[in-house]
Design a protein around this motif. Structure first.
Motif, PDB file in Angstrom:
ATOM      1  N   HIS A 108       2.492  -0.869   5.474  1.00 49.40           N
ATOM      2  CA  HIS A 108       2.409   0.603   6.143  1.00 49.40           C
ATOM      3  C   HIS A 108       2.149   0.561   7.556  1.00 49.40           C
ATOM      4  O   HIS A 108       2.059   1.590   8.072  1.00 49.40           O
ATOM      5  CB  HIS A 108       1.498   1.032   5.241  1.00 49.40           C
ATOM      6  CG  HIS A 108       2.017   1.597   3.792  1.00 49.40           C
ATOM      7  ND1 HIS A 108       1.334   0.976   2.777  1.00 49.40           N
ATOM      8  CD2 HIS A 108       2.716   2.474   3.254  1.00 49.40           C
ATOM      9  CE1 HIS A 108       2.039   1.238   1.718  1.00 49.40           C
ATOM     10  NE2 HIS A 108       2.674   2.077   2.032  1.00 49.40           N
ATOM     11  N   CYS A 117      -3.989   5.637   4.253  1.00 42.16           N
ATOM     12  CA  CYS A 117      -3.417   5.703   5.408  1.00 42.16           C
ATOM     13  C   CYS A 117      -2.117   6.618   5.459  1.00 42.16           C
ATOM     14  O   CYS A 117      -1.948   6.994   6.689  1.00 42.16           O
ATOM     15  CB  CYS A 117      -2.909   4.227   5.777  1.00 42.16           C
ATOM     16  SG  CYS A 117      -1.714   3.666   4.633  1.00 42.16           S
ATOM     17  N   CYS A 167      -9.704   2.111   3.122  1.00 41.41           N
ATOM     18  CA  CYS A 167      -8.766   2.373   1.978  1.00 41.41           C
ATOM     19  C   CYS A 167      -9.211   2.642   0.546  1.00 41.41           C
ATOM     20  O   CYS A 167      -8.610   3.528  -0.282  1.00 41.41           O
ATOM     21  CB  CYS A 167      -8.107   0.783   1.633  1.00 41.41           C
ATOM     22  SG  CYS A 167      -7.204   0.266   3.167  1.00 41.41           S
ATOM     23  N   CYS A 221      -7.336   3.374  -3.128  1.00 42.87           N
ATOM     24  CA  CYS A 221      -5.778   3.028  -2.684  1.00 42.87           C
ATOM     25  C   CYS A 221      -5.432   1.543  -3.028  1.00 42.87           C
ATOM     26  O   CYS A 221      -4.648   1.059  -3.518  1.00 42.87           O
ATOM     27  CB  CYS A 221      -5.359   3.533  -1.336  1.00 42.87           C
ATOM     28  SG  CYS A 221      -3.649   3.064  -1.098  1.00 42.87           S
TER      29      CYS A 221
HETATM   30 FE1  F3S Z   1      -2.707   2.127   3.322  1.00 47.05          FE
HETATM   31 FE2  F3S Z   1      -5.009   0.832   3.087  1.00 47.05          FE
HETATM   32 FE3  F3S Z   1      -3.766   1.956   0.682  1.00 47.05          FE
HETATM   33  S1  F3S Z   1      -3.409   0.349   4.409  1.00 47.05           S
HETATM   34  S2  F3S Z   1      -1.583   1.653   1.519  1.00 47.05           S
HETATM   35  S3  F3S Z   1      -4.624   2.865   2.590  1.00 47.05           S
HETATM   36  S4  F3S Z   1      -4.471  -0.214   0.847  1.00 47.05           S
END
Ligand code: F3S
Length: 644
Positions: free
Chosen positions: A121, A297, A357, A360
């Motif tokens: 990303h 993110c 993160c 996610c």
């Molecule tokens: Fe982004 Fe972290 Fe998820 S970089 S895609 S928030 S694992």
């Protein structure tokens, strides 16, 4: 003829080749980023190249992924990254400072520059007009060492935005609309360049949501112009000196133009189990929801969380819903804490997670069995949440927050309350870079701390003119990189420990492979069709390299794995005559002579000493690849050059 933004940046950074779509060109990389999950390997590779200091304008190492793993391995990895960054002139963003892409946007993004990041990303930074590309750890390490990054010159697709978003329709809905039209495969070999009158109302964080999720199109990257809105953002981040204007020429041409009328968009979701399975809220209906997760993110900016707090203020999360919220950075967290918005969020019954993160990447908050989860993230592939039976819907923060209150998936326009977001505007973000550690000016002062989990990067030896060894394994067709080097929760903490990981090489199909390879001091692998398909996992080449594998002879190879083998100094060879596959067996001794000449001729003769037969294999490589193979891999060849 005028140029578009992508052409302008590529032109300025071109060091090899030509800008002809579909051909390969080398570009100079100004900046890099890594996160901890891919970073350890990238820095082990950088160390192996024999340079003193990174050659980029700025490189930053972030810790945001593996925050909850149990055991010492994780903390050791973080310490290693911090100290190796310090030694090589790399800035270090401490755990808790935020998600790499959010912090990069806030503090390090620069319009017109190139950024290579070891995270898919990385294109998030396209929101300020940066050409930001996600790549593997080795590519990022090479960029830090000053090597060009080789890309297939992309086609440039203009996304022309017209009109204005209606209330409760968001930039998330714009990218969902693009995904609906283009699909998750539609962006391969393309860059999406946004333009048109609709840009005027989109802030940088909103633009970054779009470029972030552009990764789901399979695109090289996505980019916005750097205009007055971008300038406003840089002023608010106290970095006006980093801002430059960057817009397409009025007569710029594009390979394709997509028109989107913002007035026509409605709140949408990506339904299970793909980011391009787009439906409007009305189509899905008011299904009962068990969990709502806001962050990642994609959607965890100050603007996003202020809107969420306005929706939650004075209201309560439904009894049967677990609402979890992870702010994208410490800047965001501290600002909402100081202005009272965090109190409104907590008071609603939401659970606050750390600035990372989190769910996610599957670090906690897996939904329950058969649960329905609404997430503001960018991916909802089957099983990614950690619960195979869960149904994950991707949506905007506004839709997610309204749904948490109502307890069902809800078109936010149907809420029985009206909320005005018009005054959510920032003149000045809260600037405090104390969790970004500058590198030491004198690398001699710095000792790199390596816990027992940090093992040196395995380097191959120079290729000799004769190879001899046993066939350690003979596989069927369609062997994946998962077969070669499994990645599961137990093995994840050992990404920086190839000697440990190598013990599990091929373990899902042959438990004794590693033992046999060690006893025989390496040898050959024989594979069927499409050997090495699946992910780009470098470890699937590094574990065999560590075990002494010198060559793989297969009916055919998956493209990326073949490149990874060459990078590791392992020769990928293909049977000229497919019937020869049936003539040889596991544990036969093979010999290959006159290697250098054979590589130049594109053909090697292999003798099976056991069966007393010989056969030919295809070994077609360009001059660069031959040099790399003879040197024992890419890192060795760069090391040799650097020591001259
Ligand atoms: Fe982004 Fe972290 Fe998820 S970089 S895609 S928030 S694992």
């Amino acid at each position: 003829m005028g140029r578009n933004i992508v052409e302008k940046i590529l032109d300025k950074h071109l060091v090899e080749g030509e800008l002809v779509a579909g051909t390969t060109a080398g570009i100079r990389i100004d900046r890099t980023l890594t996160q901890d999950s891919t970073g350890t390997m990238a820095y082990l590779q950088l160390e192996a190249m024999g340079i003193d200091k990174v050659k980029t304008k700025r490189s930053v190492a972030y810790i945001d992924h593996n925050m909850l793993q149990q055991g010492f391995e994780n903390a050791d990895d973080h310490k290693y990254i911090q100290t190796v960054a310090n030694k090589f002139g790399i800035y270090f963003s401490k755990p808790g400072n935020g998600i790499c892409h959010q912090v990069n946007l806030e503090r390090f993004s620069v319009p017109g520059d190139t950024l290579l990041g070891s995270d898919s990303h990385t294109p998030t930074a396209g929101g300020v007009g940066m050409l930001a590309i996600g790549a593997g750890g080795l590519d990022v390490a090479l960029a830090m060492a000053g090597e060009p990054y080789y890309i297939k010159v992309p086609k440039v697709i203009k996304v022309n935005l017209r009109g204005k978003l209606n209330p409760m329709v968001t930039s998330k809905d714009i990218i969902l609309e693009v995904l609906k039209r283009q699909t998750v495969k539609g962006g391969v070999g393309k860059v999406y360049e946004y333009g048109g009158p609709g840009l005027a109302n989109l802030s940088v964080p909103q633009r970054a949501t779009i470029t972030n999720m552009g990764a789901e199109l399979g695109a090289t990257t996505s980019i916005f112009p750097s205009d007055d809105k971008t300038r406003e953002y840089f002023i608010a981040e106290d970095r006006l000196e980093d801002w430059v204007e960057l817009v397409a020429d009025p007569d710029a041409s594009y390979d394709e133009v997509i028109d989107i009328d913002l007035d026509q968009l409605v709140p949408m979701v990506a339904a299970p189990h793909s980011p391009d399975n787009i439906k409007s809220c009305k189509e899905v209906g008011r299904i009962k929801v068990d969990q709502v997760a806001i962050g990642s993110c994609t959607n965890s900016s100050y603007e996003d969380l202020m809107k969420v707090s306005r929706i939650l203020k004075g209201r309560k999360v439904a009894d049967h819903v677990s609402l979890v919220i992870a702010p994208g950075s410490r800047q965001v967290m501290e600002m909402i804490a100081r202005n009272g918005a965090l109190a409104d969020i907590i008071s609603s019954g939401a659970r606050i997670l750390e600035n990372s993160c989190g769910p996610c990447i599957g670090m906690g908050q897996s939904p329950g069995t058969d649960a329905i989860s609404i997430r503001t993230f960018n991916r909802n592939f089957y099983g990614r949440s950690g619960t195979n039976s869960a149904q994950v819907y991707l949506a905007s923060p506004e839709l997610a927050a309204v749904s948490a209150i109502y307890g069902c998936l809800m078109d936010p326009r149907d809420a029985d309350f009206d909320i005005d977001f018009s005054d959510i505007h920032v003149d000045h973000f809260l600037i405090d870079d104390s969790m970004i550690i500058s590198p030491d000016q004198d690398p001699r002062n710095v000792e790199v701390v390596r816990g027992p989990n940090i093992k040196p990067f395995p380097l191959n030896t120079k290729l000799t003119d004769r190879l001899e060894g046993r066939i350690i394994i003979k596989t069927e067709d369609n062997i994946t990189t998962d077969h070669i080097m499994p990645s599961n929760a137990k093995l994840l903490p050992y990404r920086s420990n190839i000697p440990h990981l190598a013990n599990f090489c091929f373990s899902t199909i042959d438990e004794d492979f590693a033992k046999r390879a060690k006893e025989n001091k390496g040898g050959f692998i024989v594979g069927g069709d499409n050997y090495g398909q699946g992910s780009s996992r470098e470890h699937a080449a590094l574990a065999p390299l560590y075990l002494g594998i010198k060559g793989v002879i297969a009916k055919s190879f998956a493209r990326i794995h073949k490149a990874n083998l060459i990078n590791s100094g392992i020769i990928p060879m293909e049977f000229e005559n497919l019937d020869d596959y049936d003539k040889i067996d596991q544990m036969d001794v093979l010999t290959i002579d006159n290697i250098y000449q054979g590589l130049k001729d594109g053909r090697l003769e292999v003798k099976d000493e056991e069966k007393n037969i010989s056969f030919f294999v295809k070994a077609n490589f360009n001059n660069k690849e031959i040099d790399m193979l003879m040197a024992g891999g890419k890192l060795n060849s760069i090391k040799m050059r650097n020591s001259k």
